[in-house]
Design a protein around this motif. Structure first.
Motif, PDB file in Angstrom:
ATOM      1  N   VAL A 213       0.856  -1.193   0.000  1.00 35.54           N
ATOM      2  CA  VAL A 213       0.000   0.000   0.000  1.00 35.54           C
ATOM      3  C   VAL A 213       0.889   1.239   0.000  1.00 35.54           C
ATOM      4  N   ALA A 214       0.782   2.034  -1.056  1.00 37.28           N
ATOM      5  CA  ALA A 214       1.568   3.260  -1.181  1.00 37.28           C
ATOM      6  C   ALA A 214       0.627   4.460  -1.154  1.00 37.28           C
ATOM      7  N   ASP A 215       0.855   5.339  -0.195  1.00 40.41           N
ATOM      8  CA  ASP A 215       0.053   6.561  -0.066  1.00 40.41           C
ATOM      9  C   ASP A 215      -1.449   6.243  -0.021  1.00 40.41           C
ATOM     10  N   GLY A 216      -1.792   5.133   0.674  1.00 39.64           N
ATOM     11  CA  GLY A 216      -3.193   4.790   0.890  1.00 39.64           C
ATOM     12  C   GLY A 216      -3.841   3.939  -0.181  1.00 39.64           C
ATOM     13  N   ARG A 217      -3.137   3.571  -1.222  1.00 44.71           N
ATOM     14  CA  ARG A 217      -3.742   2.747  -2.285  1.00 44.71           C
ATOM     15  C   ARG A 217      -2.861   1.525  -2.553  1.00 44.71           C
ATOM     16  N   GLU A 218      -3.509   0.413  -2.875  1.00 44.22           N
ATOM     17  CA  GLU A 218      -2.772  -0.818  -3.145  1.00 44.22           C
ATOM     18  C   GLU A 218      -2.089  -0.721  -4.502  1.00 44.22           C
ATOM     19  N   VAL A 219      -0.817  -1.117  -4.548  1.00 42.51           N
ATOM     20  CA  VAL A 219      -0.027  -1.020  -5.776  1.00 42.51           C
ATOM     21  C   VAL A 219       0.667  -2.353  -6.037  1.00 42.51           C
ATOM     22  N   PRO A 220       1.051  -2.634  -7.302  1.00 39.53           N
ATOM     23  CA  PRO A 220       1.765  -3.869  -7.616  1.00 39.53           C
ATOM     24  C   PRO A 220       3.226  -3.791  -7.181  1.00 39.53           C
ATOM     25  N   ARG A 221       3.871  -4.928  -7.167  1.00 40.50           N
ATOM     26  CA  ARG A 221       5.280  -4.968  -6.781  1.00 40.50           C
ATOM     27  C   ARG A 221       6.165  -4.223  -7.774  1.00 40.50           C
TER      28      ARG A 221
ATOM     29  N   TYR B 261       5.591  -1.386  -8.950  1.00 42.98           N
ATOM     30  CA  TYR B 261       5.358   0.055  -8.783  1.00 42.98           C
ATOM     31  C   TYR B 261       6.660   0.785  -8.459  1.00 42.98           C
ATOM     32  N   LEU B 262       6.842   1.958  -9.054  1.00 43.55           N
ATOM     33  CA  LEU B 262       7.995   2.805  -8.771  1.00 43.55           C
ATOM     34  C   LEU B 262       7.553   3.893  -7.797  1.00 43.55           C
ATOM     35  N   PRO B 263       7.940   3.794  -6.532  1.00 44.30           N
ATOM     36  CA  PRO B 263       7.473   4.762  -5.540  1.00 44.30           C
ATOM     37  C   PRO B 263       8.129   6.133  -5.726  1.00 44.30           C
ATOM     38  N   ALA B 264       7.374   7.158  -5.392  1.00 41.82           N
ATOM     39  CA  ALA B 264       7.884   8.520  -5.484  1.00 41.82           C
ATOM     40  C   ALA B 264       8.457   8.942  -4.134  1.00 41.82           C
ATOM     41  N   PRO B 265       9.451   9.786  -4.138  1.00 42.99           N
ATOM     42  CA  PRO B 265      10.015  10.256  -2.868  1.00 42.99           C
ATOM     43  C   PRO B 265       8.939  10.836  -1.962  1.00 42.99           C
ATOM     44  N   GLY B 266       9.010  10.477  -0.707  1.00 40.23           N
ATOM     45  CA  GLY B 266       8.065  10.984   0.273  1.00 40.23           C
ATOM     46  C   GLY B 266       6.823  10.142   0.469  1.00 40.23           C
ATOM     47  N   GLU B 267       6.598   9.150  -0.370  1.00 37.94           N
ATOM     48  CA  GLU B 267       5.394   8.332  -0.237  1.00 37.94           C
ATOM     49  C   GLU B 267       5.498   7.395   0.968  1.00 37.94           C
ATOM     50  N   PRO B 268       4.447   7.312   1.786  1.00 39.84           N
ATOM     51  CA  PRO B 268       4.409   6.306   2.851  1.00 39.84           C
ATOM     52  C   PRO B 268       3.984   4.956   2.275  1.00 39.84           C
ATOM     53  N   VAL B 269       4.654   3.889   2.682  1.00 41.30           N
ATOM     54  CA  VAL B 269       4.378   2.546   2.163  1.00 41.30           C
ATOM     55  C   VAL B 269       4.123   1.602   3.335  1.00 41.30           C
ATOM     56  N   ARG B 270       3.110   0.759   3.195  1.00 39.20           N
ATOM     57  CA  ARG B 270       2.822  -0.283   4.183  1.00 39.20           C
ATOM     58  C   ARG B 270       2.968  -1.643   3.517  1.00 39.20           C
ATOM     59  N   VAL B 271       3.658  -2.542   4.209  1.00 39.65           N
ATOM     60  CA  VAL B 271       3.894  -3.898   3.706  1.00 39.65           C
ATOM     61  C   VAL B 271       3.070  -4.855   4.554  1.00 39.65           C
ATOM     62  N   ARG B 272       2.098  -5.526   3.922  1.00 41.24           N
ATOM     63  CA  ARG B 272       1.209  -6.431   4.637  1.00 41.24           C
ATOM     64  C   ARG B 272       1.575  -7.885   4.365  1.00 41.24           C
ATOM     65  N   PRO B 273       1.232  -8.794   5.277  1.00 40.35           N
ATOM     66  CA  PRO B 273       1.508 -10.219   5.053  1.00 40.35           C
ATOM     67  C   PRO B 273       0.497 -10.830   4.096  1.00 40.35           C
ATOM     68  N   VAL B 274       0.766 -12.052   3.644  1.00 37.82           N
ATOM     69  CA  VAL B 274      -0.182 -12.751   2.778  1.00 37.82           C
ATOM     70  C   VAL B 274      -1.469 -13.025   3.550  1.00 37.82           C
ATOM     71  N   VAL B 275      -2.574 -13.013   2.840  1.00 37.53           N
ATOM     72  CA  VAL B 275      -3.875 -13.322   3.433  1.00 37.53           C
ATOM     73  C   VAL B 275      -4.016 -14.843   3.529  1.00 37.53           C
ATOM     74  N   ARG B 276      -4.457 -15.314   4.662  1.00 39.01           N
ATOM     75  CA  ARG B 276      -4.669 -16.748   4.861  1.00 39.01           C
ATOM     76  C   ARG B 276      -6.151 -17.081   4.843  1.00 39.01           C
ATOM     77  N   PRO B 277      -6.564 -18.212   4.268  1.00 38.08           N
ATOM     78  CA  PRO B 277      -5.709 -19.151   3.542  1.00 38.08           C
ATOM     79  C   PRO B 277      -5.243 -18.577   2.209  1.00 38.08           C
ATOM     80  N   GLN B 278      -3.996 -18.844   1.890  1.00 39.73           N
ATOM     81  CA  GLN B 278      -3.403 -18.321   0.663  1.00 39.73           C
ATOM     82  C   GLN B 278      -3.780 -19.213  -0.511  1.00 39.73           C
ATOM     83  N   ARG B 279      -4.280 -18.615  -1.558  1.00 41.50           N
ATOM     84  CA  ARG B 279      -4.661 -19.376  -2.749  1.00 41.50           C
ATOM     85  C   ARG B 279      -3.538 -19.311  -3.772  1.00 41.50           C
TER      86      ARG B 279
END
Length: 248
Positions: A55-63, A65-83
């Motif tokens: 999640v970059a700046d409040g929106r989900e992005v693909p791996r 994605y090229l982040p812009a300087p200053g953007e806040p990023v959150r890294v979440r774990p895989v959702v279980r059960p994982q498909r």
């Protein structure tokens, strides 16, 4: 924060991968306009096999994605059960996970296992060729690009490893249907059919057998059956189904 960097917050479940000085889950990472967000997360030590949403700046992005300087990023774990899309759920385990492989097979889960160290490139290639989820505690192995899919095994204790993999992937369980030695299918067998593989005491004591359709190993309710039945019962939620023949 440096004007050329991003602020990364890593979920608590993934913080064990971070260097000891970053275990609070916060990191400042420099960006260059070329490195993808996935690459930057990996540079922190977190295998992408363990990453769910970015999640970059409040929106989900693909791996990619090229982040812009200053953007806040959150890294979440895989959702279980994982498909795992695109293929029947099958596993490949590295040389250090033999007990886990046998317990998965006991439950009827397709679990290939390399009993010798064939090297990371060969393991990753087999994962891709056979479309198997590679299970390993080797973070470097899980970062190989040729992997089809992978998962980090968090515990060193086989019973905890099994619970974690069953919780994460929720595979279909069909206990007593796979050979714990080679992963082949088991089928009922008469005593006469397996007599040449039995000690005389076993021939006198037991009457119900199964045999592996690939390696030929014979199975019966031997001395360790109660221990194995307990493993199956826990995985099945309290009751182990009865099948003709179980590992002796």
């Amino acid at each position: 924060m440096n004007a050329s960097g991003i602020h990364v917050e890593v979920a608590p479940e993934l913080r064990l991968f971070l260097p000891s000085g970053r275990r609070e889950g916060l990191a400042e990472v420099a960006v260059d306009g070329v490195s993808t967000l996935g690459h930057l997360v990996e540079s922190l030590g977190v295998p992408l096999t363990e990453v769910g949403a970015l999640v970059a700046d409040g929106r989900e992005v693909p791996r990619s994605y090229l982040p812009a300087p200053g953007e806040p990023v959150r890294v979440r774990p895989v959702v279980r059960p994982q498909r795992v899309p695109g293929a029947p759920l099958r596993f490949l385990l590295d040389v250090h996970l033999g007990t886990l492989a046998r317990r998965l097979r006991l439950l009827g889960v397709d679990a290939a296992y390399e009993s010798t160290d064939i090297g990371d490139p060969a393991l990753a290639t087999r994962s891709a060729t056979e479309q198997r989820v590679l299970l390993s505690r080797d973070r470097g192995l899980l970062r190989r690009r040729e992997l089809w899919a992978g998962a980090y095994v968090y515990s060193t204790r086989p019973e905890d490893q099994l619970r974690d993999i069953l919780d994460r992937f929720a595979p279909e369980l069909r206990p007593w249907t796979r050979c714990t030695a080679c992963n082949g299918p088991l089928h009922p067998a008469t005593k006469d059919q397996v007599a040449d593989r039995l000690e005389s005491g076993t021939r006198r004591t037991y009457d119900v057998f199964a045999a592996c359709g690939e390696c030929g190993r014979a199975y019966w309710k031997g001395a360790h059956h109660e221990q194995l039945e307990a493993i199956v019962a826990e995985a099945m939620g309290g009751r182990a189904p009865e099948y003709p023949g179980s590992p002796g």
